[in-house]
Motif scaffolding. Sequence first.
Motif, PDB file in Angstrom:
ATOM      1  N   ALA A 194       2.202  -1.645   4.310  1.00  0.00           N
ATOM      2  CA  ALA A 194       2.230  -0.340   4.035  1.00  0.00           C
ATOM      3  C   ALA A 194       3.523   0.453   4.062  1.00  0.00           C
ATOM      4  O   ALA A 194       4.363   0.173   5.046  1.00  0.00           O
ATOM      5  N   THR A 195       3.863   1.058   3.106  1.00  0.00           N
ATOM      6  CA  THR A 195       5.395   1.511   3.096  1.00  0.00           C
ATOM      7  C   THR A 195       5.680   2.816   2.127  1.00  0.00           C
ATOM      8  O   THR A 195       4.811   3.034   1.252  1.00  0.00           O
ATOM      9  N   HIS A 196       6.568   3.441   2.457  1.00  0.00           N
ATOM     10  CA  HIS A 196       7.068   4.594   1.779  1.00  0.00           C
ATOM     11  C   HIS A 196       8.668   3.952   1.065  1.00  0.00           C
ATOM     12  O   HIS A 196       8.921   4.995   0.254  1.00  0.00           O
ATOM     13  N   GLU A 197       8.997   2.721   1.049  1.00  0.00           N
ATOM     14  CA  GLU A 197      10.082   2.455   0.397  1.00  0.00           C
ATOM     15  C   GLU A 197       9.894   2.093  -0.974  1.00  0.00           C
ATOM     16  O   GLU A 197       9.316   0.797  -1.054  1.00  0.00           O
ATOM     17  N   MET A 198       9.960   2.921  -2.001  1.00  0.00           N
ATOM     18  CA  MET A 198       9.435   2.376  -3.172  1.00  0.00           C
ATOM     19  C   MET A 198      10.099   1.502  -4.024  1.00  0.00           C
ATOM     20  O   MET A 198       9.777   0.452  -4.510  1.00  0.00           O
ATOM     21  N   LEU A 227       0.929  -0.925  -0.142  1.00  0.00           N
ATOM     22  CA  LEU A 227       0.133   0.164  -0.110  1.00  0.00           C
ATOM     23  C   LEU A 227       0.943   1.122   0.005  1.00  0.00           C
ATOM     24  O   LEU A 227       1.842   1.329   0.745  1.00  0.00           O
ATOM     25  N   ILE A 228       0.761   2.145  -0.937  1.00  0.00           N
ATOM     26  CA  ILE A 228       1.492   3.308  -0.952  1.00  0.00           C
ATOM     27  C   ILE A 228       0.523   4.519  -0.966  1.00  0.00           C
ATOM     28  O   ILE A 228      -0.783   4.321  -1.306  1.00  0.00           O
ATOM     29  N   GLY A 229       1.107   5.670  -0.542  1.00  0.00           N
ATOM     30  CA  GLY A 229       0.218   6.700  -0.523  1.00  0.00           C
ATOM     31  C   GLY A 229       0.879   7.766   0.637  1.00  0.00           C
ATOM     32  O   GLY A 229       1.570   7.510   1.383  1.00  0.00           O
ATOM     33  N   ALA A 230       0.403   9.072   0.420  1.00  0.00           N
ATOM     34  CA  ALA A 230       0.949   9.899   1.269  1.00  0.00           C
ATOM     35  C   ALA A 230       0.565   9.783   2.772  1.00  0.00           C
ATOM     36  O   ALA A 230      -0.349   8.898   3.083  1.00  0.00           O
ATOM     37  N   SER A 231       1.211  10.412   3.613  1.00  0.00           N
ATOM     38  CA  SER A 231       0.827  10.191   4.872  1.00  0.00           C
ATOM     39  C   SER A 231      -0.420  10.806   5.294  1.00  0.00           C
ATOM     40  O   SER A 231      -0.769  11.836   4.759  1.00  0.00           O
ATOM     41  N   GLY A 232      -1.248  10.142   6.032  1.00  0.00           N
ATOM     42  CA  GLY A 232      -2.681  10.517   6.192  1.00  0.00           C
ATOM     43  C   GLY A 232      -3.824   9.955   5.191  1.00  0.00           C
ATOM     44  O   GLY A 232      -5.109  10.447   5.244  1.00  0.00           O
ATOM     45  N   SER A 233      -2.995   9.102   4.333  1.00  0.00           N
ATOM     46  CA  SER A 233      -4.089   8.752   3.078  1.00  0.00           C
ATOM     47  C   SER A 233      -4.937   7.599   3.433  1.00  0.00           C
ATOM     48  O   SER A 233      -5.928   7.220   3.030  1.00  0.00           O
ATOM     49  N   GLY A 234      -4.577   7.140   4.619  1.00  0.00           N
ATOM     50  CA  GLY A 234      -5.375   6.014   5.502  1.00  0.00           C
ATOM     51  C   GLY A 234      -4.960   4.480   5.396  1.00  0.00           C
ATOM     52  O   GLY A 234      -5.713   3.428   5.718  1.00  0.00           O
ATOM     53  N   LYS A 235      -3.427   4.507   5.070  1.00  0.00           N
ATOM     54  CA  LYS A 235      -2.880   3.307   4.990  1.00  0.00           C
ATOM     55  C   LYS A 235      -2.837   2.221   6.505  1.00  0.00           C
ATOM     56  O   LYS A 235      -3.285   1.390   6.376  1.00  0.00           O
ATOM     57  N   SER A 236      -2.368   3.149   7.245  1.00  0.00           N
ATOM     58  CA  SER A 236      -2.529   2.613   8.615  1.00  0.00           C
ATOM     59  C   SER A 236      -3.993   2.220   9.216  1.00  0.00           C
ATOM     60  O   SER A 236      -4.276   1.253   9.741  1.00  0.00           O
ATOM     61  N   LEU A 288      -3.288   4.657  -2.240  1.00  0.00           N
ATOM     62  CA  LEU A 288      -4.422   5.137  -1.630  1.00  0.00           C
ATOM     63  C   LEU A 288      -4.115   6.865  -1.508  1.00  0.00           C
ATOM     64  O   LEU A 288      -3.275   7.400  -1.471  1.00  0.00           O
ATOM     65  N   ASP A 289      -5.287   7.285  -2.091  1.00  0.00           N
ATOM     66  CA  ASP A 289      -5.232   9.065  -1.926  1.00  0.00           C
ATOM     67  C   ASP A 289      -6.369   9.188  -1.265  1.00  0.00           C
ATOM     68  O   ASP A 289      -7.484   9.159  -1.392  1.00  0.00           O
ATOM     69  N   ARG A 290      -6.074  10.022  -0.139  1.00  0.00           N
ATOM     70  CA  ARG A 290      -7.235  10.599   0.867  1.00  0.00           C
ATOM     71  C   ARG A 290      -8.489   9.562   1.113  1.00  0.00           C
ATOM     72  O   ARG A 290      -9.533   9.797   0.996  1.00  0.00           O
ATOM     73  N   GLY A 291      -8.027   8.245   1.355  1.00  0.00           N
ATOM     74  CA  GLY A 291      -8.915   7.356   1.805  1.00  0.00           C
ATOM     75  C   GLY A 291      -9.840   6.465   0.522  1.00  0.00           C
ATOM     76  O   GLY A 291     -10.577   5.990   0.722  1.00  0.00           O
ATOM     77  N   VAL A 292      -9.109   7.107  -0.582  1.00  0.00           N
ATOM     78  CA  VAL A 292      -9.484   6.235  -1.673  1.00  0.00           C
ATOM     79  C   VAL A 292      -8.634   5.486  -2.530  1.00  0.00           C
ATOM     80  O   VAL A 292      -7.534   5.968  -2.734  1.00  0.00           O
ATOM     81  N   LEU A 293      -8.890   4.281  -2.735  1.00  0.00           N
ATOM     82  CA  LEU A 293      -7.866   3.382  -3.480  1.00  0.00           C
ATOM     83  C   LEU A 293      -8.025   3.664  -4.965  1.00  0.00           C
ATOM     84  O   LEU A 293      -8.783   3.258  -5.554  1.00  0.00           O
ATOM     85  N   ARG A 331      -1.885   5.555 -14.146  1.00  0.00           N
ATOM     86  CA  ARG A 331      -3.252   6.240 -14.856  1.00  0.00           C
ATOM     87  C   ARG A 331      -3.642   7.607 -14.391  1.00  0.00           C
ATOM     88  O   ARG A 331      -4.156   8.389 -15.104  1.00  0.00           O
ATOM     89  N   HIS A 332      -3.407   7.844 -13.032  1.00  0.00           N
ATOM     90  CA  HIS A 332      -3.971   8.855 -12.481  1.00  0.00           C
ATOM     91  C   HIS A 332      -2.978  10.097 -12.377  1.00  0.00           C
ATOM     92  O   HIS A 332      -1.973   9.874 -11.858  1.00  0.00           O
ATOM     93  N   GLU A 333      -3.439  11.218 -12.432  1.00  0.00           N
ATOM     94  CA  GLU A 333      -2.525  12.593 -12.342  1.00  0.00           C
ATOM     95  C   GLU A 333      -1.909  12.497 -10.954  1.00  0.00           C
ATOM     96  O   GLU A 333      -0.602  12.658 -10.657  1.00  0.00           O
ATOM     97  N   SER A 334      -2.897  12.002  -9.823  1.00  0.00           N
ATOM     98  CA  SER A 334      -2.384  12.169  -8.352  1.00  0.00           C
ATOM     99  C   SER A 334      -1.413  11.130  -8.092  1.00  0.00           C
ATOM    100  O   SER A 334      -0.321  11.212  -7.542  1.00  0.00           O
ATOM    101  N   THR A 335      -1.455   9.942  -8.776  1.00  0.00           N
ATOM    102  CA  THR A 335      -0.652   8.802  -8.601  1.00  0.00           C
ATOM    103  C   THR A 335       0.869   9.166  -9.169  1.00  0.00           C
ATOM    104  O   THR A 335       2.010   9.213  -8.589  1.00  0.00           O
ATOM    105  N   LYS A 336       0.859   9.908 -10.590  1.00  0.00           N
ATOM    106  CA  LYS A 336       2.108  10.470 -11.015  1.00  0.00           C
ATOM    107  C   LYS A 336       2.677  11.349 -10.171  1.00  0.00           C
ATOM    108  O   LYS A 336       4.010  11.157  -9.859  1.00  0.00           O
ATOM    109  N   ASN A 337       1.940  12.312  -9.509  1.00  0.00           N
ATOM    110  CA  ASN A 337       2.401  13.365  -8.758  1.00  0.00           C
ATOM    111  C   ASN A 337       3.072  12.711  -7.235  1.00  0.00           C
ATOM    112  O   ASN A 337       4.020  13.074  -7.032  1.00  0.00           O
TER     113      ASN A 337
END
Lengths: 244, 252
Positions: A196-200, A36-45, A213-218, A232-238
């Motif tokens: 859940a990790t930040h180690e890409m 599971l990847i995503g910014a802190s607070g995206s809901g991974k934990s 995961l982006d703000r609670g949405v997979l 595929r998504h802009e948010s993922t790219k960013n």
Amino acid sequence: MSEVVLELDNVVKRFDDNEVLSGVSLRLHRHEVVCLIGASGSGKSTLLRCANLLETIDSGSISLFNQSLLDDRVDPDLVRRHIAMVFQTFNLFPHLSVLDNVLLGPVHALKRNKAEAREEAREMLSRIGLLERANEFPDRLSGGQQQRVAIARSLVMRPTLLLLDEVTSALDPTLVGEVLDLLRDLAHQGTTMLIATHEMNFARDVAHQIAYLDRGVLLEQGTPDELFTNPRHESTKNFLNRVR
Amino acid sequence: MAVFFLAPGGSSVRYFFFNPRQMWDSFVGNPAKGLSSVGIGLLTNIWMFLLCEVLVLIIGLLIASVRTSQSPVLLPFRLLATGFTDIFRGIPILLVIYMVGFGLPELGIGAISRQSIAVYGCVALTLTYSAYVAEVYRAGLNSVANGQLLAARSLGLTHAATMRRVVLPQAIRTVIPPLLNDFISLQKDTALVSTLGAIEATRAAQIYAATEFNYSGYVVAALLFLALTVPLTRFTDRLIARDRSRRLAGAS
């Protein structure tokens, strides 16, 4: 594909007014590693905690081997004996020796024979290379060693599924390697894991599937190749640009 | 010291408070003259606080466990426990002793109303100190990090096993020094039971003073209390120091 171990369907979790998970669906098959990847607070934990029934969900369903875990007849304590969890901050028990930390689950949750459990715990400690520290207290160990003990503590439960919550995030960069190496070994042995990790780079190496995961949405899920090279998504790219 | 020897009234204070012969007489007592022994009286203080300490440890822990519980089913008990601590921490201990010591015998309910004065004293002390000690325990329970709870539960331990194996051992370790502190003060407060007429060290000294017009018995009682509390105080200090050095070693 082999049988489905864990299935989350449309899981919604709110803390007061704050919706942390907004209808997340995810499947995990036997011997599969999903990162599971995503910014802190995206809901991974939160997602991991819900999967371990440490949080109650507001709607949706969670099932293990096609059996709903939200059924009133299901004892959460029994479920947790099959789903082990490792935390970002290790959470070793400071008043117990390394060996007793590893023994607590088998002896007091599984009620296994103490002598046998001790033998197995020692084997597990030797597998992670910390047998000679068995009688020391956790605060004498480095962060990396503590996290390896925490993983050993989960493994002696012989879990069907291992949940790992940013297990290297609290570690000194020089200690991250030893923990990731251990997880790589586990992945090669076919351990089913949701990480859940930040180690890409690590995620790219070991994961069969990556879920973003982006703000609670997979937002999207795919093989490492698909997701890292062709998001595929802009948010993922960013997100990927920011972490790389 | 200088005041003691040079003050205008110094010699009379030495005679009325620190008279070696009178001190000895009050210590051993004299049944023929109706004088109770301060030394034997102290035994009453000792059994009172030993009994109270055991009861307080148990009841305090029960109250704290109820107050820190989360289950909605326990809500009425939580309210009860909160009420208990509010009331008995809020009423001066002397009044609790009066109410229990004079009230319970008046109720006329069988065995409860036919106990000795010292027992009523113990009940009163236990009520008040359980309320204090419950708060000490509660602070200890709350000091255990939430991650400890999560880790134990994620291993499949039940709530009870988690409390017993993970939370309580850590909580109790943190609260031992403040707990001993409360016990030192409990030991001294057994003297308040003298107000009900129980013949313990203070009361024996009072009788001696009233009969012999000499206060040396009070000094004897004070010295005897010191002999009990100082070792416990030193022991508490040692524990605190050990705890601190262990924590520093852990942090390095």
